[in-house]
Design a protein around this motif. Structure first.
Motif, PDB file in Angstrom:
ATOM      1  N   PRO A 145      41.589 -10.884  25.063  1.00 49.25           N
ATOM      2  CA  PRO A 145      41.549  -9.468  25.465  1.00 49.25           C
ATOM      3  C   PRO A 145      42.634  -8.620  24.819  1.00 49.25           C
ATOM      4  O   PRO A 145      43.629  -9.134  24.302  1.00 49.25           O
ATOM      5  N   LYS A 146      42.425  -7.329  24.864  1.00 46.94           N
ATOM      6  CA  LYS A 146      43.432  -6.389  24.372  1.00 46.94           C
ATOM      7  C   LYS A 146      44.546  -6.179  25.387  1.00 46.94           C
ATOM      8  O   LYS A 146      45.701  -5.955  25.023  1.00 46.94           O
ATOM      9  N   SER A 147      44.169  -6.221  26.672  1.00 46.93           N
ATOM     10  CA  SER A 147      45.159  -5.928  27.712  1.00 46.93           C
ATOM     11  C   SER A 147      44.745  -6.597  29.013  1.00 46.93           C
ATOM     12  O   SER A 147      43.590  -7.019  29.183  1.00 46.93           O
ATOM     13  N   LEU A 148      45.684  -6.655  29.938  1.00 48.62           N
ATOM     14  CA  LEU A 148      45.399  -7.216  31.255  1.00 48.62           C
ATOM     15  C   LEU A 148      44.314  -6.417  31.972  1.00 48.62           C
ATOM     16  O   LEU A 148      43.562  -6.962  32.782  1.00 48.62           O
ATOM     17  N   ALA A 149      44.232  -5.137  31.665  1.00 50.38           N
ATOM     18  CA  ALA A 149      43.249  -4.289  32.331  1.00 50.38           C
ATOM     19  C   ALA A 149      41.824  -4.726  32.032  1.00 50.38           C
ATOM     20  O   ALA A 149      40.897  -4.400  32.782  1.00 50.38           O
ATOM     21  N   GLN A 150      41.622  -5.464  30.934  1.00 43.35           N
ATOM     22  CA  GLN A 150      40.280  -5.925  30.582  1.00 43.35           C
ATOM     23  C   GLN A 150      39.856  -7.182  31.352  1.00 43.35           C
ATOM     24  O   GLN A 150      38.681  -7.547  31.309  1.00 43.35           O
ATOM     25  N   LEU A 151      40.789  -7.851  32.008  1.00 47.17           N
ATOM     26  CA  LEU A 151      40.466  -9.103  32.690  1.00 47.17           C
ATOM     27  C   LEU A 151      39.749  -8.852  34.000  1.00 47.17           C
ATOM     28  O   LEU A 151      40.130  -7.953  34.745  1.00 47.17           O
ATOM     29  N   PRO A 152      38.724  -9.635  34.301  1.00 48.75           N
ATOM     30  CA  PRO A 152      38.164 -10.705  33.465  1.00 48.75           C
ATOM     31  C   PRO A 152      37.228 -10.154  32.395  1.00 48.75           C
ATOM     32  O   PRO A 152      36.518  -9.181  32.616  1.00 48.75           O
ATOM     33  N   ILE A 153      37.251 -10.803  31.238  1.00 45.07           N
ATOM     34  CA  ILE A 153      36.371 -10.431  30.139  1.00 45.07           C
ATOM     35  C   ILE A 153      35.772 -11.707  29.548  1.00 45.07           C
ATOM     36  O   ILE A 153      36.478 -12.685  29.307  1.00 45.07           O
ATOM     37  N   ASN A 154      34.452 -11.691  29.366  1.00 48.77           N
ATOM     38  CA  ASN A 154      33.759 -12.873  28.869  1.00 48.77           C
ATOM     39  C   ASN A 154      32.627 -12.474  27.935  1.00 48.77           C
ATOM     40  O   ASN A 154      32.057 -11.383  28.057  1.00 48.77           O
ATOM     41  N   THR A 155      32.315 -13.367  27.022  1.00 50.48           N
ATOM     42  CA  THR A 155      31.223 -13.113  26.097  1.00 50.48           C
ATOM     43  C   THR A 155      29.950 -12.809  26.875  1.00 50.48           C
ATOM     44  O   THR A 155      29.645 -13.440  27.887  1.00 50.48           O
ATOM     45  N   GLY A 156      29.220 -11.816  26.408  1.00 52.98           N
ATOM     46  CA  GLY A 156      27.994 -11.412  27.083  1.00 52.98           C
ATOM     47  C   GLY A 156      28.174 -10.269  28.058  1.00 52.98           C
ATOM     48  O   GLY A 156      27.190  -9.741  28.576  1.00 52.98           O
ATOM     49  N   ASP A 157      29.435  -9.860  28.318  1.00 47.47           N
ATOM     50  CA  ASP A 157      29.663  -8.732  29.217  1.00 47.47           C
ATOM     51  C   ASP A 157      29.036  -7.461  28.642  1.00 47.47           C
ATOM     52  O   ASP A 157      28.986  -7.275  27.418  1.00 47.47           O
ATOM     53  N   ALA A 158      28.602  -6.584  29.536  1.00 48.95           N
ATOM     54  CA  ALA A 158      27.978  -5.327  29.102  1.00 48.95           C
ATOM     55  C   ALA A 158      28.974  -4.471  28.313  1.00 48.95           C
ATOM     56  O   ALA A 158      28.630  -3.888  27.290  1.00 48.95           O
ATOM     57  N   LYS A 159      30.188  -4.389  28.794  1.00 55.03           N
ATOM     58  CA  LYS A 159      31.247  -3.671  28.087  1.00 55.03           C
ATOM     59  C   LYS A 159      32.189  -4.715  27.499  1.00 55.03           C
ATOM     60  O   LYS A 159      32.959  -5.338  28.226  1.00 55.03           O
ATOM     61  N   ASP A 207      34.817  -5.249  24.464  1.00 59.66           N
ATOM     62  CA  ASP A 207      35.607  -4.720  23.351  1.00 59.66           C
ATOM     63  C   ASP A 207      36.952  -5.444  23.311  1.00 59.66           C
ATOM     64  O   ASP A 207      38.010  -4.856  23.575  1.00 59.66           O
ATOM     65  N   PRO A 208      36.946  -6.730  23.003  1.00 56.12           N
ATOM     66  CA  PRO A 208      38.190  -7.512  23.027  1.00 56.12           C
ATOM     67  C   PRO A 208      39.025  -7.315  21.776  1.00 56.12           C
ATOM     68  O   PRO A 208      38.588  -6.702  20.794  1.00 56.12           O
ATOM     69  N   LEU A 209      40.217  -7.897  21.800  1.00 52.59           N
ATOM     70  CA  LEU A 209      41.030  -7.947  20.591  1.00 52.59           C
ATOM     71  C   LEU A 209      40.387  -8.890  19.588  1.00 52.59           C
ATOM     72  O   LEU A 209      40.259  -8.569  18.402  1.00 52.59           O
ATOM     73  N   PHE A 210      39.959 -10.066  20.060  1.00 50.24           N
ATOM     74  CA  PHE A 210      39.207 -11.025  19.255  1.00 50.24           C
ATOM     75  C   PHE A 210      38.072 -11.586  20.117  1.00 50.24           C
ATOM     76  O   PHE A 210      38.319 -12.029  21.238  1.00 50.24           O
ATOM     77  N   PRO A 211      36.857 -11.580  19.620  1.00 53.59           N
ATOM     78  CA  PRO A 211      35.731 -12.035  20.439  1.00 53.59           C
ATOM     79  C   PRO A 211      35.656 -13.558  20.537  1.00 53.59           C
ATOM     80  O   PRO A 211      36.221 -14.288  19.718  1.00 53.59           O
ATOM     81  N   TYR A 212      34.950 -13.998  21.547  1.00 53.83           N
ATOM     82  CA  TYR A 212      34.626 -15.416  21.689  1.00 53.83           C
ATOM     83  C   TYR A 212      33.995 -15.921  20.385  1.00 53.83           C
ATOM     84  O   TYR A 212      33.133 -15.269  19.800  1.00 53.83           O
ATOM     85  N   GLY A 213      34.465 -17.067  19.910  1.00 53.70           N
ATOM     86  CA  GLY A 213      33.939 -17.631  18.669  1.00 53.70           C
ATOM     87  C   GLY A 213      34.644 -17.183  17.406  1.00 53.70           C
ATOM     88  O   GLY A 213      34.343 -17.674  16.319  1.00 53.70           O
ATOM     89  N   PHE A 214      35.617 -16.271  17.535  1.00 51.94           N
ATOM     90  CA  PHE A 214      36.328 -15.763  16.358  1.00 51.94           C
ATOM     91  C   PHE A 214      37.242 -16.844  15.795  1.00 51.94           C
ATOM     92  O   PHE A 214      37.838 -17.633  16.522  1.00 51.94           O
ATOM     93  N   GLY A 215      37.409 -16.838  14.477  1.00 49.36           N
ATOM     94  CA  GLY A 215      38.336 -17.745  13.824  1.00 49.36           C
ATOM     95  C   GLY A 215      38.223 -17.618  12.318  1.00 49.36           C
ATOM     96  O   GLY A 215      37.130 -17.768  11.763  1.00 49.36           O
ATOM     97  N   LEU A 216      39.323 -17.326  11.666  1.00 50.12           N
ATOM     98  CA  LEU A 216      39.358 -17.211  10.211  1.00 50.12           C
ATOM     99  C   LEU A 216      39.631 -18.566   9.570  1.00 50.12           C
ATOM    100  O   LEU A 216      39.975 -19.530  10.253  1.00 50.12           O
ATOM    101  N   THR A 217      39.522 -18.621   8.277  1.00 51.86           N
ATOM    102  CA  THR A 217      39.970 -19.786   7.528  1.00 51.86           C
ATOM    103  C   THR A 217      40.602 -19.301   6.232  1.00 51.86           C
ATOM    104  O   THR A 217      40.567 -18.098   5.917  1.00 51.86           O
ATOM    105  N   TYR A 218      41.196 -20.181   5.488  1.00 47.72           N
ATOM    106  CA  TYR A 218      41.850 -19.780   4.251  1.00 47.72           C
ATOM    107  C   TYR A 218      40.810 -19.419   3.197  1.00 47.72           C
ATOM    108  O   TYR A 218      39.765 -20.048   3.088  1.00 47.72           O
ATOM    109  N   GLY A 219      41.116 -18.371   2.463  1.00 51.58           N
ATOM    110  CA  GLY A 219      40.209 -17.940   1.411  1.00 51.58           C
ATOM    111  C   GLY A 219      39.158 -16.960   1.872  1.00 51.58           C
ATOM    112  O   GLY A 219      38.451 -16.373   1.064  1.00 51.58           O
ATOM    113  N   ALA A 220      39.042 -16.767   3.204  1.00 49.03           N
ATOM    114  CA  ALA A 220      38.072 -15.818   3.740  1.00 49.03           C
ATOM    115  C   ALA A 220      38.752 -14.464   3.911  1.00 49.03           C
ATOM    116  O   ALA A 220      39.982 -14.368   3.940  1.00 49.03           O
TER     117      ALA A 220
END
Length: 622
Positions: free
Chosen positions: A588-602, A604-617
């Motif tokens: 989440p971006k802030s405590l005010a967003q909790l609870p926040i889970n994938t599939g919520d109607a609203k 807008d997280p800092l990083f979504p569920y399933g996010f993850g970079l790798t090198y070279g991307a």
């Protein structure tokens, strides 16, 4: 408490197995169990339903009260916490059980929740949230199998793992015990993990095959409690999950289906409530759903002193509610004698039927037979010539290091700062960088975990120094960064377990703010002033609130609670393996967003569920 020493402590595993052999002419487990139940007195039956803690029950107590199970709480250890100390203790208990009229062996249980974490020198694997980030259930199965070997090598038969919670609110202090926030992800890990601990199924040979009984916990919906339902206005652990039947099944019951398919031997009931009713008295969900509808045939077990939270006026009334709800074995660590006295009186008064008692005892004995406990009251691995080498075995540590590598989630990598150049002049800051206790978190040697060199392993700093080709500068507080090519700052949470980790708003005596500590922000500011590019590694059991800080970092990595093999973090930082982890929870971006889970109607997280970079991307723009 000093424990009784019996002359029979030197009995060999083979002799113990012979002492426990019963009904040899029987042709099935059902017949053997039926024959035992028919012979048992009420005292023997209620004894089998009782689990006491090792500091509060001696081997003589096992013999006198026919106790069915013993456990150790977090941090409760025999003597010097050596493997041989555990084996000797359990041999004493089993010798005492073998001296009873029917010779029914005890089950001994321990919270081996991320490796055999009570035992000094054992391999400490990453906590479950990190395993969820790997998206690799077969790796988790291998970890469970390694854990089973270390557990069996100490003579223990039963672990209270895995936790199949679906963590729907990061303010919950047990969120790191869950594989993630999505029931599909948790379900993917449930079956493989249980098979790693137990084998394909309970067939009477499990203990002989270096396996142990598993426990699916905590039935049910412990990860869905509503924030603010506790007495102090902020508690979430042991709270109340408020959901309709369809949502309860889809989110919180779903992960138990593969666990039951994997033939899990026991299910531990949750401290929490569902729609206002404590799970320990929730007959509809324990007997109706779990036992009858889903067909669970193993042991239903209470949590530690959990009956005390049932809202009734007397201990006897609480016991009656719990046993009639479907609890088969009660973990009453200290006041187990009161449990025996009150349940006996309740049965004699007709408040609990003999049919319910017989069902509970039948389940307990059946599970003991199906695990191979009667033939192997002391797991054969415990007396193997090379058993000492299994605790923290190099192959297990290699497996843990691989799990650390696969669990790291690259959140940001502006300008391709990572992987680090081994020839670079590297500055490392933060006491989390060189502290096995901090990187392991709760449930490590002690219940709450603790700072320091509490067990053997490698820290992140150890790993960095092993891979860097130049001398590495280290400052716990961040002084001296100027003149270096890159600054690696390791920040994170203090260790905690259960309700002690619940988010508590200021002011409070033991706050868990889910943010970076003031001293850590000061350290980051100190390094930032130097102008050296910063890569920040976050050690935590859940996302921390970093939205206001991450803009000044060139790189950020979520390393969770990696356990004893911190060098695995360094492997990824230097590119020995590219990051591949994906967020098992929403950041989440802030405590005010909790609870926040994938599939919520609203959403807008800092990083979504399933996010993850790798090198070279392409780097994250956040």
């Amino acid at each position: 408490m000093k424990q009784s020493r019996l002359a029979s402590t030197t009995i060999s595993a083979t002799a113990l197995a012979l002492a426990f052999a019963t009904a040899q002419a029987a042709t099935s487990v059902e017949e053997r169990v039926r024959g035992l139940v028919h012979k048992m007195t009420l005292a023997e039956k209620i004894g089998q339903m009782t689990q006491a803690e090792r500091q509060h029950a001696t081997p003589e107590d096992v013999k006198t009260y026919y106790l069915g199970a013993i456990l150790n709480g977090g941090g409760s250890i025999p003597k010097e916490n050596r493997r041989s100390d555990w084996v000797e203790m359990i041999r004493d208990y089993q010798a005492a059980a073998g001296g009873t009229r029917l010779g029914i062996p005890i089950l001994y249980g321990a919270d081996a929740v991320h490796g055999h974490n009570n035992v000094l020198g054992a391999t400490i694997f990453p906590h479950n949230v990190a395993l969820g980030a790997t998206r690799n259930p077969q790796l988790a199965r291998a970890i469970a199998a390694a854990t089973a070997r270390e557990v069996a090598a100490t003579g223990i038969h039963w672990t209270f793992a895995p936790t199949l919670c679906v963590a729907r609110d990061d303010r919950w202090g047990r969120a790191y015990e869950c594989f993630g926030e999505d029931p599909e992800l948790v379900s993917a890990f449930a079956g493989p993990f249980i098979r790693g601990l137990q084998g394909e199924r309970l067939d009477g040979n499990n203990l002989a095959a270096d396996k142990v009984l598993a426990t699916a916990k905590h039935w049910v919906a412990d990860g869905g409690t509503t924030y603010g339902t506790g007495d102090e206005g902020y508690a979430i652990d042991r709270g109340d999950t408020r959901l309709g039947a369809d949502s309860l099944r889809a989110v919180h019951i779903a992960p138990y289906l593969p666990a039951l398919k994997a033939d899990v031997g026991s299910v531990m009931v949750s401290y929490s409530s569902v729609n206002g009713t404590k799970m320990h008295e929730h007959k509809a969900l324990v007997t109706g759903t779990l036992k009858r509808e889903l067909g669970f045939a193993g042991i239903t077990l209470s949590d530690w002193s959990a009956l005390g939270e049932i809202p009734a006026e007397t201990n006897r009334a609480r016991i009656v509610r719990a046993v009639n709800a479907g609890l088969d074995m009660v973990m009453e660590p200290e006041k187990w004698r009161d449990f025996i006295t009150d349940l006996t009186a309740a049965v004699e008064a007709g408040e609990v039927s003999m049919a319910r008692i017989d069902e509970a005892v039948t389940r307990i004995l059946t599970t003991k037979f199906r695990a191979g406990l009667f033939e192997w009251p002391l797991p054969p691995l415990a007396t193997a010539p090379d058993a000492d080498h299994l605790i923290g075995h190099p192959a297990h540590r290699d497996l843990a290091r691989q799990a650390v590598r696969e669990s790291l989630v690259l959140l940001k990598n502006a300008g391709g700062l990572l992987p680090l150049d081994k020839k670079a002049k590297i500055f490392v800051a933060g006491d989390h960088a060189d502290n096995i206790g901090l990187q392991s978190g709760g449930w490590t040697i002690e219940w709450q975990g603790k700072r320091g060199s509490i067990t053997r392993g490698t820290t992140i700093l150890d790993g960095i120094r092993a891979l860097a080709e130049r001398e590495v500068t280290y400052s716990p507080t961040g002084e001296g960064a100027a003149g270096h090519d890159v600054a690696l700052i390791v920040v994170g949470e203090e260790p905690y377990a259960e309700g002690m980790g619940d988010y508590r708003p200021l002011p409070c005596s033991k706050c868990q703010p889910i943010t970076l500590a003031k001293s850590q922000r000061e350290m980051l500011a100190r390094v930032q002033v130097s102008g050296v590019p910063m890569a920040v590694v976050i050690l935590s059991g859940r996302p921390l609130m970093i939205a206001e800080d991450i803009g000044s970092w060139q790189a950020a990595v979520a390393a969770w609670l990696p356990g004893s093999e911190g060098a695995g973090v360094a492997d990824v930082l230097f590119g020995e393996q590219a990051p591949s982890g994906k967020l098992p929870v929403t950041w989440p971006k802030s405590l005010a967003q909790l609870p926040i889970n994938t599939g919520d109607a609203k959403y807008d997280p800092l990083f979504p569920y399933g996010f993850g970079l790798t090198y070279g991307a392409p780097s994250s723009i956040r």
